[in-house]
Design a protein around this motif. Sequence first.
Motif, mmCIF file in Angstrom:
data_model
loop_
_atom_site.group_PDB
_atom_site.id
_atom_site.type_symbol
_atom_site.label_atom_id
_atom_site.label_comp_id
_atom_site.label_asym_id
_atom_site.label_seq_id
_atom_site.Cartn_x
_atom_site.Cartn_y
_atom_site.Cartn_z
ATOM 1 N N LEU A 182 12.487 7.242 -7.342
ATOM 2 C CA LEU A 182 11.071 6.966 -7.602
ATOM 3 C C LEU A 182 10.221 7.543 -6.474
ATOM 4 N N THR A 183 9.108 8.162 -6.840
ATOM 5 C CA THR A 183 8.253 8.818 -5.848
ATOM 6 C C THR A 183 6.881 8.163 -5.713
ATOM 7 N N TRP A 184 6.527 7.293 -6.658
ATOM 8 C CA TRP A 184 5.188 6.697 -6.637
ATOM 9 C C TRP A 184 5.119 5.599 -5.582
ATOM 10 N N ASN A 185 4.041 5.566 -4.795
ATOM 11 C CA ASN A 185 3.922 4.513 -3.774
ATOM 12 C C ASN A 185 2.567 3.802 -3.768
ATOM 13 N N PHE A 186 1.631 4.253 -4.600
ATOM 14 C CA PHE A 186 0.324 3.594 -4.737
ATOM 15 C C PHE A 186 -0.445 3.511 -3.414
ATOM 16 N N SER A 187 -0.117 4.387 -2.463
ATOM 17 C CA SER A 187 -0.702 4.276 -1.124
ATOM 18 C C SER A 187 -2.222 4.393 -1.146
ATOM 19 N N GLU A 188 -2.756 5.235 -2.020
ATOM 20 C CA GLU A 188 -4.200 5.478 -1.999
ATOM 21 C C GLU A 188 -5.002 4.402 -2.727
ATOM 22 N N ILE A 189 -4.333 3.539 -3.484
ATOM 23 C CA ILE A 189 -5.077 2.481 -4.185
ATOM 24 C C ILE A 189 -4.653 1.079 -3.734
ATOM 25 N N LYS A 190 -3.927 0.998 -2.614
ATOM 26 C CA LYS A 190 -3.429 -0.314 -2.182
ATOM 27 C C LYS A 190 -4.566 -1.278 -1.856
#
Length: 261
Positions: A214-222
Motif C-alpha cells: 500500500l502506498t497511500w498515506n493521507f499525509s496531505e489531508i491529515k
Amino acid sequence: MIKQFKGSSNEEIQILVANAMVNQGVTYGHQGKSDEGLNSYAALIEQFKDSSNEEIQTQVANAMVNQGNTYVKQENFEEALNSYASLIEQFKGSANEEIQIRVAKAMCSQSAVYCQKKDFRSALKSHSILFKQFRSSENSEIKDVIADLQANIAEQALLYETPEQVLTRVAEAEKYSDNPENLAVMQFIRFLLDDKTIEEVFTALTKIPTEMDLTWNFSEIKDYLTDNFEGIKQQQIQAVVQYFEQHKDIEQLGAELGVKG
C-alpha cells in the motif's frame, strides 16, 4: 567505465555510458547519497541532452524523472518542478512510447508536487494537460499514471472544493481505475462525505490483495481528517488511516471498526 568511455563517438558505447550513468544515480540513491545521485543525473543530461538516439533519449528522460523525484525527497520542490518541466518541454512531442511514459509520469509528479505546495490550481492544470494528451493512450503504464493522478486529485479536492465537486472527481477516478487500493480510497472519501458506510469501505479494503504494497498515506489531508470529524466516525477514520500506514491485518481493522469480513 564512464570515465574511460564518456568521450567515445561510437553510438553503441554511448548507449552503455548513458545506461551506466542512470544506474550510478539510482545506486547512489539506494545508498542514501542523494547529492551524488543528482550529480550523476546532471552529468548524463548535460552530455546527452542533444542526442538523436532514441535509447539515449530514453535514458535522458529517466535521468530527468529520477532527478525530480530525488529533489522531492529532499523537499526541494522548486528544483523538482524544474526537472519535470524540462523533461515535459523537451519530450512532449516524442512518438517513442517509452519516452511518452516518462512524460506522463513527470506530469503526474508535477501535479503531486503542486499539491504538496498547496497550489491546487496548478495541480489541476498539470492534471488537465496530462489527461488531454494521454487519455486515448492504450499503454497500460500510462493508463495507470492517469488513474493514480485522478485518485490523487479527488483526495486533494477535499481541501478545496464542495462535497458535490469532490464526489464528481471520485466518480471519474473510479471510472479510470481498476487498482483495488485506489478504489478503496475512493470509497473512503465517499464515507468522509456521508456517501458510503464504513461497512462498504471495509468491503473495498478486503478486496486489496494481501501481497500488495500500500502506498497511500493521507499525509496531505491529515489535518482535514483530524479537524472535521469527531466521535465514532473520527475513531473509524483513524483506524482506516492506521491500516494504510501499517496494513496487513484486515481482521484487526474489522474488529476496530465493528464490522465483519
